[in-house]
Design a protein around this motif. Structure first.
Motif, PDB file in Angstrom:
ATOM      1  N   VAL A 191       0.832  -1.204   0.000  1.00 34.80           N
ATOM      2  CA  VAL A 191       0.000   0.000   0.000  1.00 34.80           C
ATOM      3  C   VAL A 191       0.871   1.259   0.000  1.00 34.80           C
ATOM      4  O   VAL A 191       1.867   1.322   0.728  1.00 34.80           O
ATOM      5  N   LEU A 192       0.498   2.222  -0.832  1.00 40.03           N
ATOM      6  CA  LEU A 192       1.143   3.534  -0.802  1.00 40.03           C
ATOM      7  C   LEU A 192       0.044   4.587  -0.769  1.00 40.03           C
ATOM      8  O   LEU A 192      -0.886   4.548  -1.571  1.00 40.03           O
ATOM      9  N   GLN A 193       0.158   5.486   0.204  1.00 39.46           N
ATOM     10  CA  GLN A 193      -0.850   6.533   0.355  1.00 39.46           C
ATOM     11  C   GLN A 193      -0.215   7.904   0.200  1.00 39.46           C
ATOM     12  O   GLN A 193       0.864   8.124   0.726  1.00 39.46           O
ATOM     13  N   LYS A 246      -7.760   4.469  -4.840  1.00 37.24           N
ATOM     14  CA  LYS A 246      -9.009   4.935  -4.245  1.00 37.24           C
ATOM     15  C   LYS A 246      -8.794   6.278  -3.574  1.00 37.24           C
ATOM     16  O   LYS A 246      -7.727   6.531  -3.010  1.00 37.24           O
ATOM     17  N   LEU A 247      -9.801   7.125  -3.680  1.00 43.24           N
ATOM     18  CA  LEU A 247      -9.765   8.376  -2.943  1.00 43.24           C
ATOM     19  C   LEU A 247     -10.518   8.134  -1.642  1.00 43.24           C
ATOM     20  O   LEU A 247     -11.709   7.839  -1.658  1.00 43.24           O
ATOM     21  N   ALA A 255      -7.094  15.454   1.082  1.00 47.98           N
ATOM     22  CA  ALA A 255      -7.372  14.289   0.245  1.00 47.98           C
ATOM     23  C   ALA A 255      -6.347  13.201   0.548  1.00 47.98           C
ATOM     24  O   ALA A 255      -5.187  13.501   0.797  1.00 47.98           O
ATOM     25  N   THR A 256      -6.797  11.954   0.554  1.00 41.65           N
ATOM     26  CA  THR A 256      -5.888  10.818   0.700  1.00 41.65           C
ATOM     27  C   THR A 256      -6.139   9.853  -0.451  1.00 41.65           C
ATOM     28  O   THR A 256      -7.241   9.333  -0.594  1.00 41.65           O
ATOM     29  N   PHE A 257      -5.117   9.669  -1.277  1.00 36.83           N
ATOM     30  CA  PHE A 257      -5.203   8.698  -2.365  1.00 36.83           C
ATOM     31  C   PHE A 257      -4.448   7.443  -1.959  1.00 36.83           C
ATOM     32  O   PHE A 257      -3.293   7.524  -1.547  1.00 36.83           O
ATOM     33  N   THR A 258      -5.122   6.292  -2.036  1.00 33.37           N
ATOM     34  CA  THR A 258      -4.501   5.039  -1.624  1.00 33.37           C
ATOM     35  C   THR A 258      -4.343   4.098  -2.808  1.00 33.37           C
ATOM     36  O   THR A 258      -5.311   3.825  -3.512  1.00 33.37           O
ATOM     37  N   VAL A 259      -3.109   3.652  -3.010  1.00 32.16           N
ATOM     38  CA  VAL A 259      -2.808   2.697  -4.079  1.00 32.16           C
ATOM     39  C   VAL A 259      -2.553   1.340  -3.447  1.00 32.16           C
ATOM     40  O   VAL A 259      -1.770   1.239  -2.498  1.00 32.16           O
ATOM     41  N   ARG A 260      -3.227   0.311  -3.930  1.00 33.66           N
ATOM     42  CA  ARG A 260      -3.009  -1.051  -3.417  1.00 33.66           C
ATOM     43  C   ARG A 260      -2.629  -1.967  -4.570  1.00 33.66           C
ATOM     44  O   ARG A 260      -3.345  -2.022  -5.575  1.00 33.66           O
ATOM     45  N   ILE A 261      -1.515  -2.687  -4.408  1.00 32.33           N
ATOM     46  CA  ILE A 261      -1.046  -3.616  -5.445  1.00 32.33           C
ATOM     47  C   ILE A 261      -0.648  -4.919  -4.739  1.00 32.33           C
ATOM     48  O   ILE A 261      -0.078  -4.863  -3.644  1.00 32.33           O
ATOM     49  N   PRO A 262      -0.952  -6.065  -5.358  1.00 35.14           N
ATOM     50  CA  PRO A 262      -0.559  -7.317  -4.702  1.00 35.14           C
ATOM     51  C   PRO A 262       0.939  -7.326  -4.341  1.00 35.14           C
ATOM     52  O   PRO A 262       1.776  -6.895  -5.133  1.00 35.14           O
TER      53      PRO A 262
END
Ligand code: ADP
Length: 274
Positions: A191-193, A246-247, A255-262
């Protein structure tokens, strides 16, 4: 053997097949409508700076710019409008290449490493901002490996940070939070936010900011110089990585943008099971 049953089954499968064809057809018309709208939007966005470049050059050629100041201002506008066009064309090319879904060169990439690099880049370009790398859920930042295209993932982080800097007031700090979350399949998700403390994004805009050319009204009027394509590029890159962006709703504004990658195994030779 009962022909009645046979016919019943056959008509059942026929109906199912027709259903599939209908769905596929709907999807196709939907994507054609989308494509047409995209081309119309792109032409409009490209025409706007062209019109003003042409306007200023005509004013100049017809001697309508009286003072050296007028000429200077016109040249400045021509320069900034051409820069805008260049950025637009670059973004459109990036999107077109992403749409081709060409298999990229993938290798293990650590999102934490990208976050540290991005934080120091941001420090160089925006010295008045503090960009801290932190952990998820108040823990220490930890390595978050994914299998992916490093340069595209760098672009994701850069686009999110550019927005966070662009849409928040001077001096306002940012955080990049990196870590792991448990995944449903028993594995992990990297996860990177990117968190900012600016005005945030209204609920009605929140659903649409990942659309191509969509810009929340306030930012349009503020002439922030974006193309409206940054987040759609982010979404396309993350989709290629089987991930999601996702926002998040934030209570305290911002604002917090969250990136999720396996998550994948780290490259470290010394790590446990290789
Ligand atoms: P651009 O920034 O070029 O307009 P993007 O696709 O990157 O295009 O962003 C779409 C819109 O989402 C922006 O125009 C802005 O209205 C909104 N937005 C994006 N990031 C933020 C943020 N961190 N804070 C507030 N609004 C944002």
């Amino acid at each position: 053997y009962n022909p009645q049953t046979e016919i019943g089954q056959l008509s059942g499968s026929l109906n199912a097949m027709l259903g599939h064809i209908e769905d596929a057809f709907d999807a196709r018309t939907r994507s054609e409508i989308k494509l047409r709208r995209f081309v119309a939007d792109a032409s409009h966005e490209l025409r706007t700076p062209l019109v003003s470049i042409r306007g200023y050059s005509e004013l100049y050629r017809h001697g309508a710019l009286q003072t050296p100041e007028d000429v200077g201002k016109a040249m400045e506008r021509i320069e900034s409008e051409s820069k805008r066009m260049t950025q637009l064309v670059e973004d459109l090319l990036t999107l077109a290449r992403l749409d081709e879904r060409r298999v990229a060169t993938t290798r293990p990439v650590d999102l934490l490493h990208l976050a540290y690099d991005a934080a120091s880049d941001a420090h160089a370009t925006a010295p008045d901002r503090t960009v801290r790398v932190v952990g998820l859920h108040d823990s220490q930042p930890e390595a978050a490996w994914v299998h992916g295209d490093e340069s595209k993932l760098r672009q994701v982080v850069a686009n999110l940070i550019t927005n966070a800097l662009r849409y928040t007031p001077a001096g306002s700090p940012l955080e990049l939070a990196v870590g792991l979350e448990s995944a449903v399949d028993g594995g992990f998700t990297s996860v990177l936010q990117v968190r900012d403390h600016g005005p945030g994004i209204d609920r009605e805009d929140a659903e649409r900011v990942f659309e191509r050319f969509y810009r929340a009204d306030s930012s349009r009027t503020r002439e922030t110089g974006g193309t409206g394509l940054g987040l759609s590029i982010v979404a396309a890159i993350i989709a290629q990585h089987d991930g999601a962006v996702k926002l998040e709703e934030t209570d305290g504004g911002g604002a917090t943008f969250t990136v999720r990658i396996p998550h994948t195994k780290p490259v470290d030779e010394d790590s446990e099971d290789a």
